[in-house]
Design a protein around this motif. Structure first.
Motif, short mmCIF file in Angstrom:
data_model
loop_
_atom_site.label_atom_id
_atom_site.label_comp_id
_atom_site.label_asym_id
_atom_site.label_seq_id
_atom_site.Cartn_x
_atom_site.Cartn_y
_atom_site.Cartn_z
N LEU A 52 0.83 -1.20 0.00
CA LEU A 52 0.00 0.00 0.00
C LEU A 52 0.87 1.25 0.00
O LEU A 52 0.61 2.20 -0.75
N SER A 53 1.91 1.28 0.81
CA SER A 53 2.78 2.46 0.87
C SER A 53 3.48 2.71 -0.46
O SER A 53 3.66 3.85 -0.87
N THR A 54 3.84 1.65 -1.16
CA THR A 54 4.46 1.80 -2.49
C THR A 54 3.44 2.35 -3.48
O THR A 54 3.78 3.21 -4.31
N THR A 55 2.20 1.89 -3.41
CA THR A 55 1.16 2.42 -4.29
C THR A 55 0.98 3.91 -4.05
O THR A 55 0.82 4.69 -4.99
N VAL A 56 1.01 4.33 -2.78
CA VAL A 56 0.89 5.76 -2.45
C VAL A 56 2.03 6.53 -3.13
O VAL A 56 1.79 7.55 -3.79
N ILE A 57 3.25 6.07 -2.97
CA ILE A 57 4.40 6.78 -3.55
C ILE A 57 4.27 6.87 -5.06
O ILE A 57 4.48 7.93 -5.65
N HIS A 58 3.89 5.78 -5.71
CA HIS A 58 3.78 5.78 -7.17
C HIS A 58 2.63 6.65 -7.66
O HIS A 58 2.73 7.30 -8.70
N ALA A 59 1.54 6.68 -6.91
CA ALA A 59 0.42 7.56 -7.26
C ALA A 59 0.83 9.03 -7.15
O ALA A 59 0.51 9.85 -8.02
N GLU A 76 9.14 10.02 6.91
CA GLU A 76 9.15 11.29 7.64
C GLU A 76 7.74 11.83 7.84
O GLU A 76 7.53 12.78 8.60
N HIS A 77 6.75 11.24 7.15
CA HIS A 77 5.37 11.70 7.24
C HIS A 77 4.44 10.67 7.87
O HIS A 77 3.46 11.04 8.51
N ILE A 78 4.74 9.40 7.63
CA ILE A 78 3.93 8.31 8.18
C ILE A 78 4.78 7.04 8.14
O ILE A 78 5.64 6.90 7.27
N ASP A 79 4.55 6.14 9.07
CA ASP A 79 5.31 4.89 9.11
C ASP A 79 4.76 3.96 8.01
O ASP A 79 3.63 3.49 8.11
N ARG A 85 0.15 -2.41 7.22
CA ARG A 85 -0.58 -3.34 8.09
C ARG A 85 -1.98 -2.84 8.44
O ARG A 85 -2.88 -3.63 8.69
N LEU A 86 -2.15 -1.54 8.46
CA LEU A 86 -3.40 -0.94 8.92
C LEU A 86 -4.62 -1.46 8.17
O LEU A 86 -5.63 -1.81 8.78
N ALA A 114 -10.26 2.00 3.82
CA ALA A 114 -10.02 0.59 4.07
C ALA A 114 -10.15 -0.28 2.83
O ALA A 114 -9.48 -1.30 2.71
N ASP A 115 -10.96 0.14 1.86
CA ASP A 115 -11.13 -0.66 0.64
C ASP A 115 -9.96 -0.50 -0.34
O ASP A 115 -9.95 -1.11 -1.40
#
Length: 129
Positions: A52-59, A76-79, A85-86, A114-115
């Protein structure tokens, strides 16, 4: 009406299609004021190999048309591990259905549901197109 943004640089990570919602004016609240915004959306693929975090970065890369190495460090902004895992599916056959998190990253407001829907808001000044 939606359109799909595609950066001109083909070196961006493939497989991330970010849609811009141009059908309505979106306003977010900051410091007690509503600020006009543009919204871009992508849905994370829970069955894929990407976190999910990688999808955020790429988006964010796609929306800002910026190489990853020029973006701030996500940690530096969110773990990123906690973010992954969230909303991870509870079991292989059961997805989470409730919850939302919002944080700032690279000058954008990032909202994840969540979806797996990721909405990126770009604020703009009144009168800007």
């Amino acid at each position: 009406m939606t359109d799909t943004t595609k950066p001109p640089d083909l070196e961006f990570e493939p497989g991330i299609d970010v849609e811009r919602d141009s059908a309505k004016e979106i306003r977010i609240e900051a410091n007690g004021q509503e600020i006009p915004s543009e919204a871009y959306r992508v849905v994370h693929d829970w069955s894929g190999d990407r976190s999910l975090s990688t999808t955020v970065i790429h988006a964010v890369q796609r929306v800002l048309n910026t190489p990853e190495e020029e973006l701030p460090i996500l940690y530096e902004h969110i773990d990123p591990d906690a973010l992954d895992r969230l909303f991870a599916p509870v079991q292989s056959d059961r997805s989470r259905t409730d919850g939302r998190i919002t944080f700032s990253y690279a000058g954008l407001c990032v909202m994840i549901e969540a979806d797996g829907t990721i909405t990126l808001f770009i604020t703009r000044e009144e009168g800007e197109k």
